[in-house]
Design an enzyme around this catalytic site. Sequence first.
Site, short mmCIF file in Angstrom:
data_model
loop_
_atom_site.label_atom_id
_atom_site.label_comp_id
_atom_site.label_asym_id
_atom_site.label_seq_id
_atom_site.Cartn_x
_atom_site.Cartn_y
_atom_site.Cartn_z
N ASP A 54 0.98 -1.45 0.21
CA ASP A 54 -0.11 0.51 0.05
C ASP A 54 1.00 1.41 -0.04
O ASP A 54 1.96 0.89 -0.61
CB ASP A 54 -0.60 0.00 1.39
CG ASP A 54 -2.19 0.79 0.94
OD1 ASP A 54 -2.31 2.20 0.72
OD2 ASP A 54 -3.59 -0.62 0.84
N HIS A 95 -3.37 6.04 3.26
CA HIS A 95 -4.54 4.89 2.63
C HIS A 95 -4.00 4.20 2.88
O HIS A 95 -4.78 2.76 3.80
CB HIS A 95 -4.45 4.91 1.01
CG HIS A 95 -4.95 4.05 0.46
ND1 HIS A 95 -4.98 2.77 0.13
CD2 HIS A 95 -6.09 4.30 0.16
CE1 HIS A 95 -5.55 2.24 -0.22
NE2 HIS A 95 -6.31 2.97 -0.38
N SER A 101 -11.09 -0.65 -1.63
CA SER A 101 -9.59 -0.86 -1.27
C SER A 101 -10.30 -1.02 0.06
O SER A 101 -8.74 -1.83 1.29
CB SER A 101 -9.04 0.97 -0.71
OG SER A 101 -8.52 0.81 -2.00
#
Length: 762
Positions: free
Chosen positions: A143, A211, A535
């Site tokens: 990620d 994220h 996600s």
Amino acid sequence: MAQYINLHFIFFVFTFISIISVSSSSASSDDYQAYIVLMDKTMMPSPFSNHHNWYTSILSSLSEEVPSRHLYTYNHVMDGFSAVLTKSQLNQLAKMPAHLATFEDKLGKRHTTHTPKFLGLKKHVGLWPVSGFGEDMIVGILDTGVWPESESFHDRGMSEVPSRWRGTCETKNFCNKKLIGARSFSEGMKHLKEKINTTDDYDSPRDYEGHGTHTSSTAVGSRVQYADYFGYAKGTATGIAPKARLAMYKVLFLDNSYDAAASDTLAGMDQAIEDGVDLMSLSLGFIETPFFQNPIAIGAFAAMEKGIFVSCSAGNGGPHDYTLTNGAPWITTVGAGTIDRDFAAYVTPSDQTYGTLIGKSVFPENLLVERVPIYYGYGNKSKETCDDNSLDPKDVQGKYIFCDGMSVDELETSGAAGAIFTSDDSTNFLRPNEFNLPYVVLEPKVGDLLKEYIINTKNASISVKYGETLLGVKPAPQVAYFSSRGPDTRSPWILKPDLLAPGVDILAAWAPNRKSAPIGDDYLLSDYNLVSGTSMASPHVVGIATLLKSTHRDWSPAAIRSAMMTTADILDNNKSVIMDMTTAEQGTPLDYGAGHVNPNKAMDPGLVYDIQPQDYINYLCALNYTQNEIRIISKKSEINCENATLDLNYPSFILVLNNTNTTSNTFQRVLTNVGTSNSSYRVQVNTPPTGMNVTVKPELIFFEGKYSTAKFEMIVDVDISDAPPTYAGYFGNCGYLSWHEVNGTHVVRSPIVSAIASAKPP
Ligand SMILES: *[C@@H]1O[C@H](CO)[C@@H](O)[C@H](O)[C@H]1NC(C)=O
Ligand SMILES: *[C@@H]1O[C@H](CO)[C@@H](O)[C@H](O)[C@H]1NC(C)=O
Ligand SMILES: *[C@@H]1O[C@H](CO)[C@@H](O)[C@H](O)[C@H]1NC(C)=O
Ligand SMILES: *[C@@H]1O[C@H](CO)[C@@H](O)[C@H](O)[C@H]1NC(C)=O
Ligand SMILES: *[C@@H]1O[C@H](CO)[C@@H](O)[C@H](O)[C@H]1NC(C)=O
Ligand SMILES: *[C@@H]1O[C@H](CO)[C@@H](O)[C@H](O)[C@H]1NC(C)=O
Ligand SMILES: *[C@@H]1O[C@H](CO)[C@@H](O)[C@H](O)[C@H]1NC(C)=O
Ligand SMILES: *[C@@H]1O[C@H](CO)[C@@H](O)[C@H](O)[C@H]1NC(C)=O
Ligand SMILES: *[C@@H]1O[C@H](CO)[C@@H](O)[C@H](O)[C@H]1NC(C)=O
Ligand SMILES: *[C@@H]1O[C@H](CO)[C@@H](O)[C@H](O)[C@H]1NC(C)=O
Ligand SMILES: *[C@@H]1O[C@H](CO)[C@@H](O)[C@H](O)[C@H]1NC(C)=O
């Protein structure tokens, strides 16, 4: 210029889908570029003790107008390396007998960045189990990096790091007993983008943006009390597998958007396998190409062979059919659903006869606004209200504006104090990062009441109460608008996505150096953030797989997936089939796969459909891949295609109608008993649609003890000539095959779908 946006409520739809085109379409500046090179390791000359030395020696033997530059040597995901080469060096390399194939390392655009996305609302599936399971499991996440100081990665009460762990942290004082590995892979990105943007990203495993911190803490975050997003969604934040360990492999870096290079992604997966992760999750994707050109498909195959479970996001390209990514059959592909949580705001007109109107808002302020004047912002330039140049600041200064449509810039420059919008789709809301006034969204019929009040009242005013979190909202889950839909373009003979998991307004840790919510002219920082996207769904599934794997050490990745699929829920919390929020109608398995994952039921599925690595090779053979192409994926030098078949032992069934109204298929399956005792199961076929006939033989199957197997055959005939028109649409109707345990409680259910072949050539 004013910009019209559709009302969006959710903060960000993460569309971490980079497109990589591996077949080369040459640009003018491509004379010196990065390539991924596959080599036949069996041809390594004996003087070389290892393949890395062999590869670097080959590279230094190439003629040097410009020196070639080695990026990575791959050990597990493939036999080969990546390097920056000139065209002439590439030609020399390609002439070597040991050379198998070369792909250009290339970045493309993301799918849908900054396009307002219609998202659904906050609903939270009740029984999300928070268990102590997961200890001794190591989860690798690829990620944007991780924010190690986040409370979600505290290691209080955790045992020592398992001695089998071979990974490291490349940054000092980054890791603890929770976060046990952190590496970053930016060589490919640096070549493609010259350098990493270190103003707005770190060239290290640290997460700039949030994220990776969010996905990691969703999967394995430690328990944290009192987590909230500015007062909303208060409660204990915890990962799905709160005792599992985290290893972060940063492969997403910021250029204009967050992108990953194929070479870096392969290197991250290679390292994760080397380090000894038990499971992996990737919330990113490359456009669907044949699997031998897709770095995640290639890396995931190597992982699967070693028993590592890999889950990936399906993509945020919905709601249309054939928008799915990460559709390789050895990957668990996850779509996003809503949860049963909602964020409310109450609007009370000063004339009491109108009562209190309930709307939605996550405006991040626990705010009570009393008796503020409200102005009906009808415009003159178009039918929309509050449009370009329709508002005169002297009319609206300090007031709330009521709009049927909206223009963000217009509102922000108008001096208004806040806004009330209506949306014809009550699930679609404004992104606060695009709009920084207090606002509430009302359903149109509720909005009409307010409009009536304003029009009929001189000096109309309202009171607004923000900051209410509602739980138990129905119906939930629903398939999120943005969630990518199946079938997979390249491989429509396996039903994808596999599962639906929560992916709308998920609260998890964030990198607190980033602005996450604007209030007036100020930006607030938060350690936690509400985020939406597939996600967010993949880390839920990898977390559940972690719990399953720690409970059933001997289950293969396919068995873990089968357990989640055959026990998934197809009904929502209102006892109806899960709805597709795009159409507000029943969804189908092309939206939600086998259903919404149900962790407690997946713990004890009764039977599983298992798959061995050779079975996937048999599938690739039936895709008519060449020996070399299969070799790229499997790393096997001998490929045996004698049992080629598209009929994998998968826990779901799909038939493809290609310019025809009829089709028929015979599926062969083997079930494995994962219960401990003798058992028998009787078949039941539920709700086959008009035009679909299903015959199963035998109808009763027996198992003698744990791991015994039983075979069955299912013939499906489809004729859509007389079927209702919707049936012939892209999203075909479906039936279900269920095995019901006799004198027991287990039900092993699989969807049966027929779909129309893609108009686009695969
Ligand atoms: C880094 O990215 C930001 C935002 O995307 C941009 O404003 C800035 O110019 C970039 N800096 C460099 C050095 O490229
Ligand atoms: C603008 O619209 C309002 C309401 O429809 C109307 O009363 C007014 O005359 C219009 N003004 C102009 C300049 O068209
Ligand atoms: C409306 O507001 C104006 C200006 O503040 C005031 O003069 C007027 O009396 C008010 N009318 C009513 C009905 O409250
Ligand atoms: C729940 O289901 C009932 C019966 O099917 C239906 O009438 C009702 O509208 C549903 N409620 C919601 C919130 O969808
Ligand atoms: C593979 O080739 C065979 C023989 O040409 C053909 O019948 C079959 O449809 C092909 N399979 C796929 C998946 O294209
Ligand atoms: C193909 O199937 C046969 C019969 O089940 C089996 O004996 C053989 O080993 C299989 N070959 C491969 C390559 O799996
Ligand atoms: C459908 O048929 C066309 C034409 O024969 C073929 O090119 C295509 O590969 C087929 N698609 C599928 C999914 O079988
Ligand atoms: C299971 O079935 C086998 C064969 O039918 C039988 O011999 C055995 O006793 C059974 N075991 C149990 C626990 O019932
Ligand atoms: C399904 O079975 C019925 C009854 O035998 C038959 O009339 C129909 O043609 C069959 N449909 C298909 C698609 O085979
Ligand atoms: C499929 O059935 C429809 C409706 O009966 C018909 O109009 C169409 O021509 C058929 N298509 C084919 C390929 O037979
Ligand atoms: C199920 O239970 C019934 C009643 O106890 C018994 O007669 C029957 O043999 C059982 N069937 C199986 C398959 O165990």
